[in-house]
Write an enzyme that holds these catalytic residues in place. Structure first.
Site, PDB file in Angstrom:
ATOM      1  N   LYS A 122       0.818  -1.215   0.000  1.00  9.80           N
ATOM      2  CA  LYS A 122       0.000   0.000   0.000  1.00  9.80           C
ATOM      3  C   LYS A 122       0.859   1.275   0.000  1.00  9.80           C
ATOM      4  O   LYS A 122       2.066   1.215   0.256  1.00  9.80           O
ATOM      5  CB  LYS A 122      -0.949  -0.041   1.205  1.00  9.80           C
ATOM      6  CG  LYS A 122      -1.951  -1.204   1.146  1.00  9.80           C
ATOM      7  CD  LYS A 122      -2.963  -1.123   2.285  1.00  9.80           C
ATOM      8  CE  LYS A 122      -3.978  -2.266   2.205  1.00  9.80           C
ATOM      9  NZ  LYS A 122      -5.037  -2.123   3.246  1.00  9.80           N
TER      10      LYS A 122
ATOM     11  N   GLU B 177      -9.478 -10.226  -7.762  1.00  6.36           N
ATOM     12  CA  GLU B 177      -8.527  -9.132  -7.543  1.00  6.36           C
ATOM     13  C   GLU B 177      -7.321  -9.235  -8.482  1.00  6.36           C
ATOM     14  O   GLU B 177      -6.844  -8.223  -9.005  1.00  6.36           O
ATOM     15  CB  GLU B 177      -8.097  -9.124  -6.070  1.00  6.36           C
ATOM     16  CG  GLU B 177      -9.257  -8.725  -5.149  1.00  6.36           C
ATOM     17  CD  GLU B 177      -8.994  -8.949  -3.667  1.00  6.36           C
ATOM     18  OE1 GLU B 177      -9.890  -8.652  -2.868  1.00  6.36           O
ATOM     19  OE2 GLU B 177      -7.892  -9.416  -3.296  1.00  6.36           O
TER      20      GLU B 177
ATOM     21  N   ASN C 119      -2.141   0.238   6.655  1.00  9.92           N
ATOM     22  CA  ASN C 119      -1.618  -1.011   7.204  1.00  9.92           C
ATOM     23  C   ASN C 119      -0.742  -1.818   6.248  1.00  9.92           C
ATOM     24  O   ASN C 119      -0.714  -3.042   6.309  1.00  9.92           O
ATOM     25  CB  ASN C 119      -2.772  -1.847   7.783  1.00  9.92           C
ATOM     26  CG  ASN C 119      -3.807  -2.198   6.745  1.00  9.92           C
ATOM     27  OD1 ASN C 119      -3.658  -1.851   5.581  1.00  9.92           O
ATOM     28  ND2 ASN C 119      -4.852  -2.905   7.149  1.00  9.92           N
TER      29      ASN C 119
ATOM     30  N   TYR D 146     -12.380  -1.658  -3.814  1.00 12.89           N
ATOM     31  CA  TYR D 146     -12.903  -1.845  -2.457  1.00 12.89           C
ATOM     32  C   TYR D 146     -14.425  -1.695  -2.386  1.00 12.89           C
ATOM     33  O   TYR D 146     -14.967  -1.436  -1.298  1.00 12.89           O
ATOM     34  CB  TYR D 146     -12.227  -0.869  -1.500  1.00 12.89           C
ATOM     35  CG  TYR D 146     -10.817  -1.293  -1.094  1.00 12.89           C
ATOM     36  CD1 TYR D 146     -10.610  -2.391  -0.249  1.00 12.89           C
ATOM     37  CD2 TYR D 146      -9.702  -0.604  -1.542  1.00 12.89           C
ATOM     38  CE1 TYR D 146      -9.331  -2.778   0.132  1.00 12.89           C
ATOM     39  CE2 TYR D 146      -8.410  -0.986  -1.159  1.00 12.89           C
ATOM     40  CZ  TYR D 146      -8.244  -2.073  -0.322  1.00 12.89           C
ATOM     41  OH  TYR D 146      -6.975  -2.464   0.064  1.00 12.89           O
TER      42      TYR D 146
ATOM     43  N   HIS E 229      -2.162  -5.434   1.448  1.00 15.32           N
ATOM     44  CA  HIS E 229      -3.460  -6.082   1.255  1.00 15.32           C
ATOM     45  C   HIS E 229      -3.216  -7.573   1.067  1.00 15.32           C
ATOM     46  O   HIS E 229      -2.201  -7.973   0.492  1.00 15.32           O
ATOM     47  CB  HIS E 229      -4.132  -5.525  -0.005  1.00 15.32           C
ATOM     48  CG  HIS E 229      -5.350  -6.311  -0.427  1.00 15.32           C
ATOM     49  ND1 HIS E 229      -6.572  -6.130   0.166  1.00 15.32           N
ATOM     50  CD2 HIS E 229      -5.506  -7.304  -1.344  1.00 15.32           C
ATOM     51  CE1 HIS E 229      -7.446  -6.976  -0.393  1.00 15.32           C
ATOM     52  NE2 HIS E 229      -6.821  -7.693  -1.312  1.00 15.32           N
TER      53      HIS E 229
HETATM   54  N1  UDP Z   1      -9.785  -0.319   7.185  1.00 16.08           N
HETATM   55  C1  UDP Z   1      -9.868   0.896   7.848  1.00 16.08           C
HETATM   56  N2  UDP Z   1     -10.528   0.947   9.055  1.00 16.08           N
HETATM   57  C2  UDP Z   1     -11.106  -0.144   9.623  1.00 16.08           C
HETATM   58  C3  UDP Z   1     -11.031  -1.378   8.940  1.00 16.08           C
HETATM   59  C4  UDP Z   1     -10.371  -1.419   7.736  1.00 16.08           C
HETATM   60  O1  UDP Z   1      -9.361   1.905   7.355  1.00 16.08           O
HETATM   61  O2  UDP Z   1     -11.683  -0.037  10.706  1.00 16.08           O
HETATM   62  C5  UDP Z   1      -9.077  -0.393   5.890  1.00 16.08           C
HETATM   63  C6  UDP Z   1      -7.716  -1.076   6.024  1.00 16.08           C
HETATM   64  O3  UDP Z   1      -6.806  -0.450   5.109  1.00 16.08           O
HETATM   65  C7  UDP Z   1      -8.047  -2.491   5.602  1.00 16.08           C
HETATM   66  C8  UDP Z   1      -9.066  -2.246   4.501  1.00 16.08           C
HETATM   67  O4  UDP Z   1      -9.842  -1.152   4.962  1.00 16.08           O
HETATM   68  O5  UDP Z   1      -6.904  -3.196   5.175  1.00 16.08           O
HETATM   69  C9  UDP Z   1      -9.978  -3.410   4.184  1.00 16.08           C
HETATM   70  O6  UDP Z   1     -10.589  -3.846   5.376  1.00 16.08           O
HETATM   71  P1  UDP Z   1     -10.718  -5.397   5.730  1.00 16.08           P
HETATM   72  O7  UDP Z   1     -11.665  -5.510   6.862  1.00 16.08           O
HETATM   73  O8  UDP Z   1     -11.009  -6.152   4.478  1.00 16.08           O
HETATM   74  O9  UDP Z   1      -9.246  -5.749   6.285  1.00 16.08           O
HETATM   75  P2  UDP Z   1      -8.082  -6.650   5.642  1.00 16.08           P
HETATM   76  O10 UDP Z   1      -8.732  -7.746   4.862  1.00 16.08           O
HETATM   77  O11 UDP Z   1      -7.258  -5.731   4.755  1.00 16.08           O
HETATM   78  O12 UDP Z   1      -7.296  -7.146   6.814  1.00 16.08           O
HETATM   79 MG    MG Z   2     -10.162  -7.684   3.394  1.00 19.94          MG
END
Ligand code: UDP
Ligand code: MG
Length: 138
Positions: free
Chosen positions: A10, A127, A113, A50, A116
């Protein structure tokens, strides 16, 4: 059991100069790179990627962040790729990520974070196809 997953480094991690270290971490864990590109998402493209999170409160911020700088997109191969990669990257929130995981090492916050990782075989295929044509993968 899947053998392919999809990842992005990212904008936070790429911008901080961690792309090489993260790719080394991924290769050291036994994943083979099957496709890879450096690109920058428009807000429209990030929103499309997303779209599943459209109704979530963090969607606007997520789209803004993901289109704020370059990303590295890649398709990775390994036995049990989706689940093993999720283990390698750690919890969404780096504060909750296990020691030694990519997010524990490189992520700044639950939003920014570092990486992905696909959450299912079906989404890994969707994806990967979002970023790569048949000519851009092996
Ligand atoms: N995200 C965020 N706030 C939250 C949860 C998720 O900004 O409370 C963002 C974060 O960058 C995350 C992405 O949205 O990686 C997608 O969320 P997901 O729940 O799918 O998490 P992941 O699969 O990436 O662990
Ligand atoms: Mg996810």
């Amino acid at each position: 059991m899947s053998n392919r997953t999809f990842t992005m480094i990212k904008p936070d991690a790429f911008g901080a100069g961690h792309a090489g270290s993260i790719l080394k971490h991924i290769e050291n864990a036994g994943f083979k790179i099957k496709a890879m590109k450096l690109t920058k998402l428009t807000a429209e493209k990030a929103g499309e990627f997303y779209a599943v999170h459209k109704e979530r409160p963090f969607y606007g911020e997520l789209v803004e962040f993901m289109s704020s700088g370059p990303i590295v997109a890649a398709i990775l191969e390994k036995d049990n790729a989706v689940a093993d990669f999720r283990t390698l990257i750690g919890a969404t929130n780096p504060a909750q990520a296990a020691e030694g995981t990519i997010r524990k090492l490189y992520a700044k916050s639950v939003g920014e974070n570092a990486v992905h990782g696909s959450d299912s075989d079906e989404n890994a295929a969707i994806e990967g196809n979002f970023f790569f044509s048949a000519f851009e993968r092996i």
